[in-house]
Design an enzyme around this catalytic site. Structure first.
Site, PDB file in Angstrom:
ATOM      1  N   HIS A  43       0.829  -1.211   0.000  1.00 36.19           N
ATOM      2  CA  HIS A  43       0.000   0.000   0.000  1.00 36.19           C
ATOM      3  C   HIS A  43       0.859   1.254   0.000  1.00 36.19           C
ATOM      4  O   HIS A  43       1.977   1.262   0.517  1.00 36.19           O
ATOM      5  CB  HIS A  43      -0.985   0.005   1.162  1.00 36.19           C
ATOM      6  CG  HIS A  43      -0.383   0.012   2.530  1.00 36.19           C
ATOM      7  ND1 HIS A  43      -0.067   1.184   3.206  1.00 36.19           N
ATOM      8  CD2 HIS A  43      -0.062  -0.998   3.379  1.00 36.19           C
ATOM      9  CE1 HIS A  43       0.425   0.884   4.398  1.00 36.19           C
ATOM     10  NE2 HIS A  43       0.443  -0.429   4.527  1.00 36.19           N
TER      11      HIS A  43
ATOM     12  N   GLU B  37      -4.839   1.895   2.855  1.00 42.65           N
ATOM     13  CA  GLU B  37      -4.860   0.720   3.725  1.00 42.65           C
ATOM     14  C   GLU B  37      -4.895   1.114   5.194  1.00 42.65           C
ATOM     15  O   GLU B  37      -5.552   0.469   6.007  1.00 42.65           O
ATOM     16  CB  GLU B  37      -3.631  -0.156   3.434  1.00 42.65           C
ATOM     17  CG  GLU B  37      -3.632  -1.518   4.134  1.00 42.65           C
ATOM     18  CD  GLU B  37      -2.956  -1.521   5.502  1.00 42.65           C
ATOM     19  OE1 GLU B  37      -3.021  -2.554   6.188  1.00 42.65           O
ATOM     20  OE2 GLU B  37      -2.374  -0.484   5.899  1.00 42.65           O
ATOM     21  N   GLU B  38      -4.216   2.190   5.534  1.00 41.31           N
ATOM     22  CA  GLU B  38      -4.091   2.591   6.933  1.00 41.31           C
ATOM     23  C   GLU B  38      -5.414   3.060   7.542  1.00 41.31           C
ATOM     24  O   GLU B  38      -5.551   3.110   8.760  1.00 41.31           O
ATOM     25  CB  GLU B  38      -3.036   3.691   7.088  1.00 41.31           C
ATOM     26  CG  GLU B  38      -1.612   3.267   6.721  1.00 41.31           C
ATOM     27  CD  GLU B  38      -1.008   2.283   7.705  1.00 41.31           C
ATOM     28  OE1 GLU B  38      -1.698   1.912   8.670  1.00 41.31           O
ATOM     29  OE2 GLU B  38       0.142   1.876   7.494  1.00 41.31           O
TER      30      GLU B  38
ATOM     31  N   ASP C 244      -0.158   4.437   1.131  1.00 40.39           N
ATOM     32  CA  ASP C 244      -0.387   5.450   2.163  1.00 40.39           C
ATOM     33  C   ASP C 244       0.406   5.162   3.426  1.00 40.39           C
ATOM     34  O   ASP C 244       0.853   4.037   3.665  1.00 40.39           O
ATOM     35  CB  ASP C 244      -1.874   5.542   2.495  1.00 40.39           C
ATOM     36  CG  ASP C 244      -2.444   4.253   3.080  1.00 40.39           C
ATOM     37  OD1 ASP C 244      -2.095   3.172   2.573  1.00 40.39           O
ATOM     38  OD2 ASP C 244      -3.239   4.324   4.039  1.00 40.39           O
TER      39      ASP C 244
ATOM     40  N   ASP D 262       3.820  -6.424   3.695  1.00 36.29           N
ATOM     41  CA  ASP D 262       3.340  -5.409   4.628  1.00 36.29           C
ATOM     42  C   ASP D 262       3.657  -5.793   6.067  1.00 36.29           C
ATOM     43  O   ASP D 262       3.056  -5.282   7.004  1.00 36.29           O
ATOM     44  CB  ASP D 262       1.823  -5.232   4.442  1.00 36.29           C
ATOM     45  CG  ASP D 262       1.278  -3.982   5.109  1.00 36.29           C
ATOM     46  OD1 ASP D 262       2.073  -3.075   5.424  1.00 36.29           O
ATOM     47  OD2 ASP D 262       0.053  -3.917   5.333  1.00 36.29           O
TER      48      ASP D 262
ATOM     49  N   ASP E 150       6.270   1.375   6.285  1.00 36.99           N
ATOM     50  CA  ASP E 150       4.928   0.805   6.176  1.00 36.99           C
ATOM     51  C   ASP E 150       4.099   1.727   5.290  1.00 36.99           C
ATOM     52  O   ASP E 150       3.507   2.675   5.765  1.00 36.99           O
ATOM     53  CB  ASP E 150       4.330   0.667   7.574  1.00 36.99           C
ATOM     54  CG  ASP E 150       2.949   0.051   7.587  1.00 36.99           C
ATOM     55  OD1 ASP E 150       2.542  -0.502   6.566  1.00 36.99           O
ATOM     56  OD2 ASP E 150       2.281   0.152   8.631  1.00 36.99           O
TER      57      ASP E 150
ATOM     58  N   HIS F  10       4.684   3.447  12.158  1.00 40.35           N
ATOM     59  CA  HIS F  10       3.708   4.500  12.472  1.00 40.35           C
ATOM     60  C   HIS F  10       4.235   5.595  13.382  1.00 40.35           C
ATOM     61  O   HIS F  10       3.443   6.412  13.851  1.00 40.35           O
ATOM     62  CB  HIS F  10       2.421   3.933  13.087  1.00 40.35           C
ATOM     63  CG  HIS F  10       1.634   3.062  12.171  1.00 40.35           C
ATOM     64  ND1 HIS F  10       0.351   2.652  12.462  1.00 40.35           N
ATOM     65  CD2 HIS F  10       1.926   2.521  10.969  1.00 40.35           C
ATOM     66  CE1 HIS F  10      -0.096   1.888  11.478  1.00 40.35           C
ATOM     67  NE2 HIS F  10       0.852   1.788  10.561  1.00 40.35           N
TER      68      HIS F  10
END
Length: 408
Positions: A79, A176-177, A81, A199, A142, A380
């Site tokens: 992903h 995705e997030e 994002d 991922d 990520d 994150h």
């Protein structure tokens, strides 16, 4: 041929933080910007059917080069994002070569550092080359690491036609997030027999189980009366919210659970005497536990409504389910990934995902999709980092999967 870390350092410059409030797909312009960059690069290295669709999904195909006719079509997915709870703007990666096992100062002015006393897994990276943040943003491994690894593997296969493989499909998804990465994924057009998301976290992770997941919104309506004459009349919705939380199992929270243990997580609370809203997520690997946790919210609301009057409403929405039931009938895809890692001198670590990926939803959409490591740690946030050596091993794993299926 561009190195995997060179790609990664380019991609993290694009701010692709998703935003659930926009109600668009992709939710932010930065994701579309990165999608166009990836589209151009995929065409340049020689993939076919390259396009960005109306929702910002990037699709491409590496045509098979084997004479065998029964090779399955494999998909690889990551992903674009990054997490909405930490800035992804002006990412300024730092390179730590030959890491010595000591404290890494990320930002001297703000006194932000990676300390192995607090992050003991750092000791696993002694002698490696790390890419870290500067302490003010997340890094974006990520999942820009996954994107970098997939594209680098595709370019390697193109430049080494002696390595035989079947058709390989790739897709880079938006959002995705915020739980929307599979919303507009065109499984039929993707046309793969199965897929892998890149991922995961540290080297060797291989996952085909994830939480059953739901969100819960709790709304409490209070009654405001002048405090001087409030006895027997006022209902302070903030205090009722506190009472609601106190009735949930106190040990079933993220900070007290691990492994296969589920939890209810209070994400946010906003309120006044007259109205308070709480946002939760509910997670459990097992169907029975999942249903029990959801029912707890309804039961507590019923109990407090009986005490205070009809002042509490609960809205529960399922988000995704444990993909295990969809993977187990085709366990060869997990076994093959495990063998591909072993061929790259990686010790596979098969474990449950204490979260969710696009693969969970895609598995229920007819595309069985377990998850493979990218090599990153502490996703994150400002303490995120990734070892270049781990990224290279992810590239090798992707190549080996393609090779193994051409040999079966």
């Amino acid at each position: 041929m561009k190195k995997v870390d060179e790609r990664f350092l380019e991609y993290v410059k694009v701010d692709t933080k998703s935003d659930e409030t926009t109600r668009t797909t992709p939710s932010t312009k930065g994701q579309l910007e990165l999608g166009r960059i990836l589209e151009k690069e995929l065409k340049e290295i020689g993939l076919s059917d390259v396009h960005v669709d109306e929702f910002g999904y990037v699709y491409a195909t590496l045509k098979g080069n084997s004479d065998k006719k029964d090779i399955p079509t494999i998909g690889f997915i990551s992903h674009m994002d990054t997490a909405p709870d930490m800035s992804g703007k002006n990412v300024n990666p730092q390179i730590v070569k030959n890491y010595d096992g000591n404290v890494i100062v990320l930002n001297k002015e703000l006194n932000i550092k990676l300390d192995p006393n607090e992050l003991p897994e750092l000791k696993n990276y002694v002698g490696k080359t790390l890419i870290t943040t500067d302490g003010t943003t997340l890094l974006g491994a990520d999942d820009k690491a996954g994107i970098s690894e997939i594209i680098t593997a595709m370019e390697y296969l193109i430049n080494n036609p002696d390595i035989k493989h079947g058709d390989i499909k790739i897709c880079f998804t938006p959002d995705e997030e915020i739980g929307e990465g599979a919303d507009h994924f065109n499984v039929k057009a993707f046309d793969a027999d199965f897929a892998y998301t890149l991922d995961g976290g540290p080297l060797g992770e291989l996952e085909f189980e994830n939480f059953n997941a739901a969100s819960a919104k709790v709304n409490i309506k209070g009654k405001n009366v002048h405090p001087g004459s409030a006895k027997g009349k006022m209902i302070n919705s903030i205090l009722v919210a506190h009472e609601f939380v106190s009735l949930l199992p106190q040990d079933e929270v993220p900070e007290k659970t691990e492994g296969y243990e589920g939890f209810s997580f209070l994400l946010g609370i906003e309120g006044s005497v007259e109205n308070t809203q709480m946002s939760f997520i509910i997670r459990d690997f097992f169907e029975e536990g999942f249903e029990k946790k959801k029912q707890q919210f309804e039961d507590i609301a019923e109990k407090l409504n009986a005490k205070y009057g009809d002042i509490i409403s609960v809205e529960i929405k399922e988000q995704y389910r444990n993909m295990k039931e969809k993977i187990e009938p085709v366990m060869h895809i997990v076994d093959t990934a495990k063998k591909a890692m072993e061929m790259a001198d990686i010790v596979p670590k098969i474990q449950p995902i204490r979260g969710g990926t696009d693969g969970a939803r895609l598995s229920f959409m007819g595309l069985p999709t377990p998850n493979i490591f990218t090599g990153g740690e502490n996703f994150h946030g400002r303490y995120e980092y990734i070892a270049i050596e781990s990224m290279k091993k992810a590239v090798e794993t992707i190549i080996n999967i393609g090779k193994l299926y051409s040999e079966k």
